[in-house]
Design a protein around this motif. Structure first.
Motif: not given
Length: 155
Positions: A23-24, A39-41, A79-83
């Protein structure tokens, strides 16, 4: 975000981490013409290696970090944050944790890379004080490498 905690991700949470990343990063796919590498990790492997951290808030996961200890620095691989939780200080809170974790591990610097076309990310890192080290193409991505002293980011 009172009551929020940052902790190591738990076995079984890999699908949740992958969903947040999906999503992020989804809005970047058209900009760079393909899926960004995070996205593919393999988040199950990241969790097993003790490299995946989550910010848990209000009964759910608000964001995540993937951290790797390297010689002389802490590598922030993702680092990823929920949108739904962006623009509320979540990213800054996660970055403060990265700085604290680097210092706890005795690593004086934090390094990362981002895609040159991810201008929002570049702006965010520059506002935090990251300095550009180099730009190069790798695996078909135009990458920008950045660094900051951990103590500066922790301040």
């Amino acid at each position: 975000m009172s009551g929020a905690t940052i902790r190591l991700a738990r076995p079984g949470e890999a699908p949740l981490l992958a969903a947040i990343v999906e999503q992020a990063y989804a809005h970047y796919v058209p900009a760079i013409g393909r899926r960004p590498a995070p996205m593919d990790d393999d988040y199950a492997a990241r969790i097993a290696a003790g490299e995946a951290w989550v910010l848990e808030a209000e009964g759910g996961l608000a964001g995540l970090l993937v951290l790797e200890a390297r010689p002389g620095h802490l590598w922030l691989d993702n680092i990823a944050v929920d949108p739904a939780r962006q623009h509320a200080g979540t990213g800054r809170r996660l970055m403060r944790f990265v700085a604290e974790e680097a210092l706890r591990r005795g690593l004086p610097e934090i390094r990362l890379l981002t895609n040159a076309l991810m201008t929002r990310n570049l702006d965010f890192y520059r506002r935090l004080g990251f300095m550009e080290l180099e730009r190069r193409e790798e695996k078909g991505f135009r990458r920008v490498f950045l660094a900051i002293p951990a103590a500066r980011l922790a301040a």
